[in-house]
Write a protein that holds these residues in place. Structure first.
Motif, mmCIF file in Angstrom:
data_model
loop_
_atom_site.group_PDB
_atom_site.id
_atom_site.type_symbol
_atom_site.label_atom_id
_atom_site.label_comp_id
_atom_site.label_asym_id
_atom_site.label_seq_id
_atom_site.Cartn_x
_atom_site.Cartn_y
_atom_site.Cartn_z
ATOM 1 N N GLN A 1 0.192 4.112 -7.545
ATOM 2 C CA GLN A 1 0.350 5.482 -8.069
ATOM 3 C C GLN A 1 -0.895 6.296 -7.737
ATOM 4 O O GLN A 1 -2.021 5.799 -7.827
ATOM 5 C CB GLN A 1 0.548 5.443 -9.593
ATOM 6 N N SER A 2 -0.687 7.543 -7.338
ATOM 7 C CA SER A 2 -1.821 8.428 -7.029
ATOM 8 C C SER A 2 -2.570 8.769 -8.304
ATOM 9 O O SER A 2 -1.970 9.009 -9.358
ATOM 10 C CB SER A 2 -1.314 9.708 -6.363
ATOM 11 N N ASP A 3 -3.891 8.763 -8.235
ATOM 12 C CA ASP A 3 -4.703 9.111 -9.395
ATOM 13 C C ASP A 3 -4.720 10.631 -9.587
ATOM 14 O O ASP A 3 -4.864 11.393 -8.621
ATOM 15 C CB ASP A 3 -6.131 8.594 -9.208
ATOM 16 N N ALA A 4 -4.567 11.063 -10.823
ATOM 17 C CA ALA A 4 -4.481 12.501 -11.103
ATOM 18 C C ALA A 4 -5.806 13.221 -10.881
ATOM 19 O O ALA A 4 -5.836 14.433 -10.640
ATOM 20 C CB ALA A 4 -4.008 12.723 -12.544
ATOM 21 N N HIS A 5 -6.917 12.516 -10.932
ATOM 22 C CA HIS A 5 -8.234 13.157 -10.846
ATOM 23 C C HIS A 5 -8.968 12.886 -9.536
ATOM 24 O O HIS A 5 -9.992 13.513 -9.260
ATOM 25 C CB HIS A 5 -9.122 12.688 -12.012
ATOM 26 N N ASN A 6 -8.454 11.950 -8.743
ATOM 27 C CA ASN A 6 -9.137 11.609 -7.489
ATOM 28 C C ASN A 6 -8.095 11.390 -6.393
ATOM 29 O O ASN A 6 -7.315 10.430 -6.447
ATOM 30 C CB ASN A 6 -9.992 10.343 -7.683
ATOM 31 N N ALA A 7 -8.090 12.270 -5.405
ATOM 32 C CA ALA A 7 -7.098 12.199 -4.329
ATOM 33 C C ALA A 7 -7.274 10.968 -3.446
ATOM 34 O O ALA A 7 -6.348 10.578 -2.720
ATOM 35 C CB ALA A 7 -7.179 13.463 -3.475
ATOM 36 N N SER A 8 -8.446 10.350 -3.491
ATOM 37 C CA SER A 8 -8.717 9.170 -2.650
ATOM 38 C C SER A 8 -8.534 7.869 -3.413
ATOM 39 O O SER A 8 -8.921 6.811 -2.932
ATOM 40 C CB SER A 8 -10.151 9.232 -2.109
ATOM 41 N N GLN A 9 -7.930 7.953 -4.593
ATOM 42 C CA GLN A 9 -7.768 6.753 -5.425
ATOM 43 C C GLN A 9 -6.308 6.468 -5.706
ATOM 44 O O GLN A 9 -5.527 7.366 -6.009
ATOM 45 C CB GLN A 9 -8.527 6.919 -6.747
ATOM 46 N N LEU A 10 -5.952 5.177 -5.614
ATOM 47 C CA LEU A 10 -4.618 4.713 -5.986
ATOM 48 C C LEU A 10 -4.760 3.730 -7.139
ATOM 49 O O LEU A 10 -5.657 2.877 -7.132
ATOM 50 C CB LEU A 10 -3.935 4.008 -4.803
ATOM 51 N N ASN A 11 -3.896 3.853 -8.136
ATOM 52 C CA ASN A 11 -3.875 2.931 -9.273
ATOM 53 C C ASN A 11 -2.645 2.033 -9.145
ATOM 54 O O ASN A 11 -1.535 2.523 -8.907
ATOM 55 C CB ASN A 11 -3.843 3.696 -10.594
ATOM 56 N N ILE A 12 -2.870 0.735 -9.313
ATOM 57 C CA ILE A 12 -1.767 -0.215 -9.117
ATOM 58 C C ILE A 12 -1.586 -1.071 -10.355
ATOM 59 O O ILE A 12 -2.411 -1.956 -10.645
ATOM 60 C CB ILE A 12 -2.034 -1.124 -7.906
ATOM 61 N N ARG B 1 -4.302 -4.605 -16.920
ATOM 62 C CA ARG B 1 -3.561 -5.188 -15.803
ATOM 63 C C ARG B 1 -3.403 -4.148 -14.695
ATOM 64 O O ARG B 1 -2.321 -3.940 -14.157
ATOM 65 C CB ARG B 1 -2.203 -5.672 -16.286
ATOM 66 N N THR B 2 -4.502 -3.494 -14.341
ATOM 67 C CA THR B 2 -4.460 -2.442 -13.328
ATOM 68 C C THR B 2 -5.603 -2.602 -12.332
ATOM 69 O O THR B 2 -6.734 -2.915 -12.704
ATOM 70 C CB THR B 2 -4.559 -1.045 -13.978
ATOM 71 N N LEU B 3 -5.275 -2.403 -11.072
ATOM 72 C CA LEU B 3 -6.277 -2.371 -10.007
ATOM 73 C C LEU B 3 -6.374 -0.943 -9.485
ATOM 74 O O LEU B 3 -5.412 -0.174 -9.548
ATOM 75 C CB LEU B 3 -5.869 -3.296 -8.851
ATOM 76 N N MET B 4 -7.553 -0.602 -8.972
ATOM 77 C CA MET B 4 -7.666 0.698 -8.315
ATOM 78 C C MET B 4 -8.125 0.489 -6.875
ATOM 79 O O MET B 4 -8.930 -0.401 -6.588
ATOM 80 C CB MET B 4 -8.627 1.628 -9.062
ATOM 81 N N VAL B 5 -7.577 1.309 -6.000
ATOM 82 C CA VAL B 5 -7.898 1.253 -4.576
ATOM 83 C C VAL B 5 -8.619 2.541 -4.218
ATOM 84 O O VAL B 5 -8.037 3.628 -4.278
ATOM 85 C CB VAL B 5 -6.632 1.080 -3.718
ATOM 86 N N LEU B 6 -9.901 2.436 -3.857
ATOM 87 C CA LEU B 6 -10.691 3.600 -3.477
ATOM 88 C C LEU B 6 -10.700 3.698 -1.959
ATOM 89 O O LEU B 6 -11.326 2.901 -1.261
ATOM 90 C CB LEU B 6 -12.122 3.475 -4.009
ATOM 91 N N VAL B 7 -9.981 4.693 -1.439
ATOM 92 C CA VAL B 7 -9.790 4.844 0.006
ATOM 93 C C VAL B 7 -10.949 5.635 0.605
ATOM 94 O O VAL B 7 -11.371 6.661 0.045
ATOM 95 C CB VAL B 7 -8.450 5.548 0.294
ATOM 96 N N GLY B 8 -11.449 5.182 1.747
ATOM 97 C CA GLY B 8 -12.601 5.831 2.372
ATOM 98 C C GLY B 8 -12.293 7.208 2.918
ATOM 99 O O GLY B 8 -13.105 8.132 2.805
ATOM 100 N N GLU B 9 -11.117 7.401 3.519
ATOM 101 C CA GLU B 9 -10.724 8.687 4.094
ATOM 102 C C GLU B 9 -9.381 9.104 3.506
ATOM 103 O O GLU B 9 -8.445 8.302 3.442
ATOM 104 C CB GLU B 9 -10.631 8.585 5.616
ATOM 105 N N THR B 10 -9.287 10.369 3.110
ATOM 106 C CA THR B 10 -8.074 10.838 2.422
ATOM 107 C C THR B 10 -6.821 10.731 3.291
ATOM 108 O O THR B 10 -5.726 10.530 2.765
ATOM 109 C CB THR B 10 -8.257 12.308 1.980
ATOM 110 N N ASN B 11 -6.975 10.843 4.619
ATOM 111 C CA ASN B 11 -5.793 10.760 5.484
ATOM 112 C C ASN B 11 -5.266 9.323 5.607
ATOM 113 O O ASN B 11 -4.218 9.076 6.206
ATOM 114 C CB ASN B 11 -6.096 11.322 6.873
ATOM 115 N N HIS B 12 -5.998 8.366 5.020
ATOM 116 C CA HIS B 12 -5.541 6.973 5.019
ATOM 117 C C HIS B 12 -4.791 6.621 3.735
ATOM 118 O O HIS B 12 -4.214 5.537 3.644
ATOM 119 C CB HIS B 12 -6.734 6.022 5.179
ATOM 120 N N VAL B 13 -4.789 7.522 2.766
ATOM 121 C CA VAL B 13 -4.162 7.222 1.473
ATOM 122 C C VAL B 13 -2.661 6.979 1.638
ATOM 123 O O VAL B 13 -2.123 5.975 1.129
ATOM 124 C CB VAL B 13 -4.401 8.376 0.472
ATOM 125 N N LYS B 14 -1.985 7.850 2.349
ATOM 126 C CA LYS B 14 -0.525 7.733 2.500
ATOM 127 C C LYS B 14 -0.135 6.458 3.259
ATOM 128 O O LYS B 14 0.780 5.742 2.815
ATOM 129 C CB LYS B 14 0.028 8.969 3.200
#
Length: 238
Positions: free
Chosen positions: A142-153, A112-125
């Motif tokens: 939630q920020s992914d521990a291994h990928n700064a451009s990924q959010l886990n939801i 029951r988790t989605l991941m959001v792969l952001v194109g530019e790191t300054n867009h993550v916040k």
């Protein structure tokens, strides 16, 4: 030329020169062309069997209904398109927003988790803030521990309360769609009534047009009911 006769002739000449030029009378061919063009224009406007506007109005209501239902968590599942359509404000100094789906990819991660792969790191916040700030979504990325451009939801499981709310919302969306269909029917009915008053259409054609109109409206109502019933059934089985 004697004086009096010359004076009369001059007065007549001056009077003639001051008279506005008469418009040239239109020829028979020109008149026939104008009448033919007028008849064609009138026929296009006064066609009682032109249901394009009615059908477009019904389709618009159905499209809005499908869009409204897609935002509900049918069967406890989350529609990624809802997240993709979320508006993101990239800069606090500007009110301009961007569609999340244009800035990142929304993909299932598993369970029951989605991941959001952001194109530019300054867009993550900004993306994280937009998701957290949406009361309709009620999601905590939630920020992914291994990928700064990924959010886990994590997607919370449905509850009886959330399911009941979704069922009510589905019914209301159906009612709104039915109102749209009735409005489209009213506009068509008004148009047919105008033709009747102007007597530009034969009574038999108007009767046939009314019957055809009701068939189209009836089908639109049936499509709305089928769409809402399908969504509700999926929700109830969750």
């Amino acid at each position: 030329m004697p004086g009096p006769i010359r004076a009369i002739s001059l007065r007549r000449l001056r009077a003639f020169s001051q008279t506005p030029l008469l418009l040239k009378k239109k020829g028979r061919v020109e008149r026939e062309k104008e009448e033919e063009a007028s008849e064609k224009s009138s026929a296009a406007v006064e066609d009682p069997f032109d249901f394009s506007t009615l059908e477009a109005g019904i389709e618009k209501s159905l499209e809005k209904l499908r869009n409204d239902l897609s935002k509900l968590r049918t069967g406890g599942r989350f529609n990624p398109e809802v997240l993709e359509n979320l508006r993101v404000q990239l800069s606090k100094d500007s009110k301009a927003t961007e569609r999340l789906g244009d800035l990142a990819q929304v993909l299932p991660k598993g369970g029951r988790t989605l991941m959001v792969l952001v194109g530019e790191t300054n867009h993550v916040k900004p993306i994280m803030s937009a998701i957290q700030g949406s009361n309709d979504l009620n999601l905590q990325p939630q920020s992914d521990a291994h990928n700064a451009s990924q959010l886990n939801i994590p997607i919370p499981p449905p509850t009886k309360e959330s399911r009941d709310l979704a069922l009510v919302a589905a019914s209301k969306a159906g009612e709104t769609a039915n109102v749209g269909v009735r409005n489209a029917r009213g506009a068509m009915q008004k148009r047919l009534r105008a033709m009747e008053l102007k007597k530009t259409v034969r009574p038999d054609d108007l009767k046939k047009a009314h019957k055809e109109m009701e068939k189209i409206v009836e089908k639109g109502g049936a499509d709305i009911k089928k769409t809402v019933d399908g969504a509700r059934k999926t929700m109830e089985q969750a």
